[in-house]
Design a protein around this motif. Structure first.
Motif, PDB file in Angstrom:
ATOM      1  N   TYR A  44       0.850  -1.185   0.000  1.00  0.00           N
ATOM      2  CA  TYR A  44       0.000   0.000   0.000  1.00  0.00           C
ATOM      3  C   TYR A  44       0.889   1.238   0.000  1.00  0.00           C
ATOM      4  O   TYR A  44       1.888   1.298   0.729  1.00  0.00           O
ATOM      5  N   LEU A  45       0.508   2.241  -0.786  1.00  0.00           N
ATOM      6  CA  LEU A  45       1.150   3.545  -0.763  1.00  0.00           C
ATOM      7  C   LEU A  45       0.060   4.590  -0.580  1.00  0.00           C
ATOM      8  O   LEU A  45      -0.798   4.745  -1.448  1.00  0.00           O
ATOM      9  N   ILE A  46       0.096   5.275   0.558  1.00  0.00           N
ATOM     10  CA  ILE A  46      -0.896   6.297   0.884  1.00  0.00           C
ATOM     11  C   ILE A  46      -0.219   7.653   0.704  1.00  0.00           C
ATOM     12  O   ILE A  46       0.822   7.920   1.316  1.00  0.00           O
ATOM     13  N   LEU A  47      -0.809   8.513  -0.106  1.00  0.00           N
ATOM     14  CA  LEU A  47      -0.142   9.758  -0.473  1.00  0.00           C
ATOM     15  C   LEU A  47      -0.325  10.879   0.543  1.00  0.00           C
ATOM     16  O   LEU A  47       0.580  11.693   0.720  1.00  0.00           O
ATOM     17  N   THR A  48      -1.486  10.961   1.202  1.00  0.00           N
ATOM     18  CA  THR A  48      -1.700  12.056   2.146  1.00  0.00           C
ATOM     19  C   THR A  48      -1.651  11.547   3.586  1.00  0.00           C
ATOM     20  O   THR A  48      -1.665  10.352   3.843  1.00  0.00           O
ATOM     21  N   LEU A  94      -3.704  17.701  -2.107  1.00  0.00           N
ATOM     22  CA  LEU A  94      -2.876  16.931  -3.036  1.00  0.00           C
ATOM     23  C   LEU A  94      -2.996  17.513  -4.440  1.00  0.00           C
ATOM     24  O   LEU A  94      -4.102  17.784  -4.917  1.00  0.00           O
ATOM     25  N   GLU A  95      -1.859  17.713  -5.064  1.00  0.00           N
ATOM     26  CA  GLU A  95      -1.818  18.235  -6.427  1.00  0.00           C
ATOM     27  C   GLU A  95      -0.886  17.375  -7.267  1.00  0.00           C
ATOM     28  O   GLU A  95       0.035  16.755  -6.746  1.00  0.00           O
ATOM     29  N   VAL A  96      -1.138  17.365  -8.560  1.00  0.00           N
ATOM     30  CA  VAL A  96      -0.288  16.626  -9.492  1.00  0.00           C
ATOM     31  C   VAL A  96       0.956  17.472  -9.741  1.00  0.00           C
ATOM     32  O   VAL A  96       0.935  18.391 -10.547  1.00  0.00           O
ATOM     33  N   THR A  97       2.010  17.174  -9.006  1.00  0.00           N
ATOM     34  CA  THR A  97       3.273  17.908  -9.128  1.00  0.00           C
ATOM     35  C   THR A  97       4.389  16.935  -9.490  1.00  0.00           C
ATOM     36  O   THR A  97       4.252  15.717  -9.309  1.00  0.00           O
ATOM     37  N   MET A  98       5.482  17.478  -9.956  1.00  0.00           N
ATOM     38  CA  MET A  98       6.632  16.628 -10.246  1.00  0.00           C
ATOM     39  C   MET A  98       7.174  16.012  -8.965  1.00  0.00           C
ATOM     40  O   MET A  98       7.682  14.882  -8.992  1.00  0.00           O
ATOM     41  N   GLU A  99       7.057  16.704  -7.848  1.00  0.00           N
ATOM     42  CA  GLU A  99       7.526  16.150  -6.577  1.00  0.00           C
ATOM     43  C   GLU A  99       6.716  14.909  -6.192  1.00  0.00           C
ATOM     44  O   GLU A  99       7.280  13.901  -5.764  1.00  0.00           O
ATOM     45  N   LEU A 100       5.398  15.000  -6.344  1.00  0.00           N
ATOM     46  CA  LEU A 100       4.549  13.845  -6.035  1.00  0.00           C
ATOM     47  C   LEU A 100       4.871  12.692  -6.975  1.00  0.00           C
ATOM     48  O   LEU A 100       5.040  11.540  -6.532  1.00  0.00           O
ATOM     49  N   VAL A 105       7.350   7.425  -8.171  1.00  0.00           N
ATOM     50  CA  VAL A 105       8.341   6.723  -8.989  1.00  0.00           C
ATOM     51  C   VAL A 105       9.356   6.019  -8.102  1.00  0.00           C
ATOM     52  O   VAL A 105       9.737   4.863  -8.362  1.00  0.00           O
ATOM     53  N   ARG A 106       9.790   6.678  -7.044  1.00  0.00           N
ATOM     54  CA  ARG A 106      10.778   6.081  -6.138  1.00  0.00           C
ATOM     55  C   ARG A 106      10.264   4.742  -5.592  1.00  0.00           C
ATOM     56  O   ARG A 106      10.986   3.746  -5.566  1.00  0.00           O
ATOM     57  N   ALA A 140      -4.296  11.830  -7.138  1.00  0.00           N
ATOM     58  CA  ALA A 140      -3.574  10.584  -6.879  1.00  0.00           C
ATOM     59  C   ALA A 140      -3.563   9.699  -8.117  1.00  0.00           C
ATOM     60  O   ALA A 140      -2.520   9.130  -8.480  1.00  0.00           O
ATOM     61  N   GLY A 141      -4.705   9.573  -8.775  1.00  0.00           N
ATOM     62  CA  GLY A 141      -4.785   8.744  -9.974  1.00  0.00           C
ATOM     63  C   GLY A 141      -3.918   9.271 -11.101  1.00  0.00           C
ATOM     64  O   GLY A 141      -3.174   8.503 -11.728  1.00  0.00           O
ATOM     65  N   GLN A 142      -3.984  10.572 -11.352  1.00  0.00           N
ATOM     66  CA  GLN A 142      -3.193  11.139 -12.453  1.00  0.00           C
ATOM     67  C   GLN A 142      -1.698  11.048 -12.173  1.00  0.00           C
ATOM     68  O   GLN A 142      -0.922  10.651 -13.037  1.00  0.00           O
ATOM     69  N   ALA A 143      -1.295  11.402 -10.963  1.00  0.00           N
ATOM     70  CA  ALA A 143       0.134  11.339 -10.625  1.00  0.00           C
ATOM     71  C   ALA A 143       0.650   9.904 -10.698  1.00  0.00           C
ATOM     72  O   ALA A 143       1.775   9.660 -11.161  1.00  0.00           O
ATOM     73  N   THR A 144      -0.167   8.950 -10.268  1.00  0.00           N
ATOM     74  CA  THR A 144       0.250   7.542 -10.308  1.00  0.00           C
ATOM     75  C   THR A 144       0.378   7.052 -11.741  1.00  0.00           C
ATOM     76  O   THR A 144       1.359   6.389 -12.090  1.00  0.00           O
TER      77      THR A 144
END
Length: 159
Positions: A44-48, A94-100, A105-106, A140-144
């Motif tokens: 599981y990866l939880i973003l917030t 939460l925003e679709v950023t390069m940092e997210l 990716v990591r 979350a969906g777009q960044a993923t």
């Protein structure tokens, strides 16, 4: 397990990515449990941080974070997940950023999942239920999706 054009889906490593604690469980716990029972390593990866998602006016944000992480760890364990990870972005922002994308990716490069489960970022409103999708879910969906392809594949993206 849902069949694919090539037969039943039999992943070895599964990564579920959700915006908030409990999102993955609401959208895919049954599938993840079936994958784990069939021998897959489920993560599981939880973003917030889950710090804002309550209607309780007396709730303390820090206490809510602690409680929701503990609940998420317990839920992941009940499904048979190997790990739960939290990126701790601010809930509701939460925003679709390069940092997210970099942070997702990591994890993808570390785990090397052959199956990733996340939100459909195109679902904004579902009129039959009067449902407005949370902006954190869409982000979350777009960044993923962006992290899965092409960013995780391309070694020069976040070298």
């Amino acid at each position: 397990m849902n069949p694919t054009p090539h037969g039943p889906l039999k992943p070895r490593i599964v990564l579920g990515v959700g915006a908030h604690p409990d999102d993955i469980d609401f959208m895919a716990a049954g599938s993840l449990a079936a994958f784990a029972a069939a021998g897959a390593s489920v993560h599981y990866l939880i973003l917030t941080d889950g710090s804002s998602g309550t209607a309780d006016r007396s709730a303390d944000s820090a206490a809510l974070v602690t409680m929701r992480k503990a609940e998420q760890d317990a839920a992941a364990a009940a499904v048979g997940a190997t790990s739960s990870r939290f990126l701790d972005y601010r809930d509701g922002q939460l925003e679709v950023t390069m940092e997210l994308k970099r942070d997702i990716v990591r994890v993808i490069r570390e785990l090397r999942p052959d199956t990733v489960i996340t939100f459909d970022p195109t679902l904004a409103y579902f009129s039959p239920m009067g449902f407005i999708n949370h902006p954190d879910h869409r982000a979350a969906g777009q960044a993923t999706l962006d992290a899965v392809f092409p960013l995780a594949r391309d070694h020069l993206s976040f070298p």
